[in-house]
Design a protein around this motif. Structure first.
Motif, short mmCIF file in Angstrom:
data_model
loop_
_atom_site.label_atom_id
_atom_site.label_comp_id
_atom_site.label_asym_id
_atom_site.label_seq_id
_atom_site.Cartn_x
_atom_site.Cartn_y
_atom_site.Cartn_z
N PHE A 121 61.28 76.72 1.65
CA PHE A 121 60.84 75.76 2.59
C PHE A 121 60.14 75.85 3.80
CE2 PHE A 121 62.50 73.20 6.27
CZ PHE A 121 61.91 71.76 5.89
N ILE A 122 60.58 76.74 4.57
CA ILE A 122 60.05 77.34 5.87
C ILE A 122 58.59 77.64 5.72
CG2 ILE A 122 61.02 79.53 5.80
CD1 ILE A 122 60.66 77.16 8.91
N TYR A 123 58.31 78.51 4.83
CA TYR A 123 56.98 78.94 4.58
C TYR A 123 55.94 77.88 4.15
CZ TYR A 123 59.31 83.40 4.15
OH TYR A 123 60.22 84.52 4.45
N SER A 124 56.63 76.75 3.52
CA SER A 124 55.79 75.91 2.96
C SER A 124 55.38 74.73 4.23
CB SER A 124 56.38 75.03 1.83
OG SER A 124 55.57 73.72 1.58
N LEU A 125 56.52 74.60 5.04
CA LEU A 125 56.25 73.94 6.34
C LEU A 125 55.31 74.35 7.39
CD1 LEU A 125 57.50 71.23 7.58
CD2 LEU A 125 59.19 72.90 8.64
N LEU A 126 55.59 75.82 7.48
CA LEU A 126 54.50 76.59 8.39
C LEU A 126 53.05 76.43 8.08
CD1 LEU A 126 56.79 79.67 9.26
CD2 LEU A 126 56.01 77.85 10.90
N HIS A 127 52.92 76.36 6.87
CA HIS A 127 51.54 76.10 6.18
C HIS A 127 50.43 75.47 6.95
CE1 HIS A 127 48.12 77.28 3.90
NE2 HIS A 127 47.89 76.18 3.41
N PRO A 128 50.97 74.10 7.05
CA PRO A 128 50.05 73.24 7.55
C PRO A 128 50.10 73.17 9.15
CG PRO A 128 51.99 71.98 6.73
CD PRO A 128 52.00 73.48 6.35
N LEU A 129 51.01 73.72 9.77
CA LEU A 129 51.14 73.87 10.98
C LEU A 129 50.31 74.72 11.62
CD1 LEU A 129 55.04 73.46 11.96
CD2 LEU A 129 53.32 71.63 12.28
N LEU A 130 50.29 76.16 10.88
CA LEU A 130 49.49 77.21 11.17
C LEU A 130 47.85 77.12 11.03
CD1 LEU A 130 51.69 80.40 10.12
CD2 LEU A 130 51.10 79.81 12.46
N MET A 131 47.69 76.34 9.98
CA MET A 131 46.18 75.97 9.68
C MET A 131 45.51 75.03 10.39
SD MET A 131 46.08 78.46 7.37
CE MET A 131 44.23 78.67 6.88
#
Length: 239
Positions: free
Chosen positions: A46-56
């Motif tokens: 879950f945390i990796y999926s959540l970080l993706h839009p934030l970082l990109m």
């Protein structure tokens, strides 16, 4: 120290406001609607999926847009502007690389996830961005030796920089469409739900941000067209 041109000040203000709106919308989407980012097959990622839009979006697009505008708003020497531009682009590049890693981490590997238009465009975009950054880094630390080469490649560097930024926006738009379509197809989100409105607003905000950033970057800094014509006429008369 050079000041911001009055003609560019409104564009820079709108660019900053657009960047804040985009950052706010992606934060609302990621933090308020967290359940939409839980993988159905591996909830522990879950945390990796959540970080993706934030970082990109925030790390890659918003910060790289600010780096493009550094030459327009930052007072000081040319070398200072280049240094800040290089560092901001480096942060954006690191965010893009880590953002892709979070998307592929712990699932089925890069090859298995490399199937959509969004993923193809994302890898191409980050690769171009990385090549641009390495070129700028090499040029910054070898100014004397590469002066002639820098002059020749500068138009291409500017073109590829703006093209890559536009490609990043297009990639983000395809990602939003892909994610929202996936959620609606699975019945997790309705077409008229608040989350759909947030995602659509985020897409419009990205489109506005890209237009303002590109317009501000290509707009003339100081002289207007009449002043340039007057200068040309005087020069011709004096000669």
């Amino acid at each position: 120290m050079a000041s911001v041109s009055p003609s560019l000040l409104p564009l820079l203000i709108v660019a900053r406001i657009s960047g804040l709106i985009v950052a706010g919308l992606v934060l609302v989407w990621a933090l308020v609607y967290q359940t939409s980012f839980i993988p159905h097959h591996r909830p522990e990622n879950f945390i990796y999926s959540l970080l993706h839009p934030l970082l990109m979006v925030i790390g890659f697009i918003v910060i790289s847009g600010e780096a493009i505008l550094v030459h327009r708003w930052l007072p000081g020497s040319r070398n200072l502007k280049k240094s800040v531009h290089l560092w901001l682009q480096g942060i954006a590049l690191a965010s893009g690389i880590f953002g892709i890693w979070t998307k592929f981490h712990g699932q089925d590997g890069i090859v298995a996830n490399f199937y959509s238009l969004h993923s193809w465009m994302g890898l191409i975009c980050v690769s171009l961005f990385g090549a641009q950054w390495l070129m700028g880094f090499w040029s910054f630390w070898h100014r004397g030796e590469m002066r002639t080469t820098r002059i020749r490649i500068l138009p291409w560097h500017i073109f590829l920089g703006l093209y890559t930024y536009g490609l990043a926006i297009a990639t983000a738009e395809t990602g939003l469409l892909e994610k929202l379509t996936f959620l609606q197809t699975r019945g997790k989100v309705s077409k008229h739900s608040p989350e759909s409105m947030v995602v659509n607003s985020l897409g419009l905000g990205l489109a506005l941000l890209s237009g303002v950033v590109i317009l501000a970057s290509v707009s003339p800094r100081h002289q207007t067209l009449p002043s340039k014509l007057m200068y040309t006429e005087k020069k011709c008369l004096s000669s």
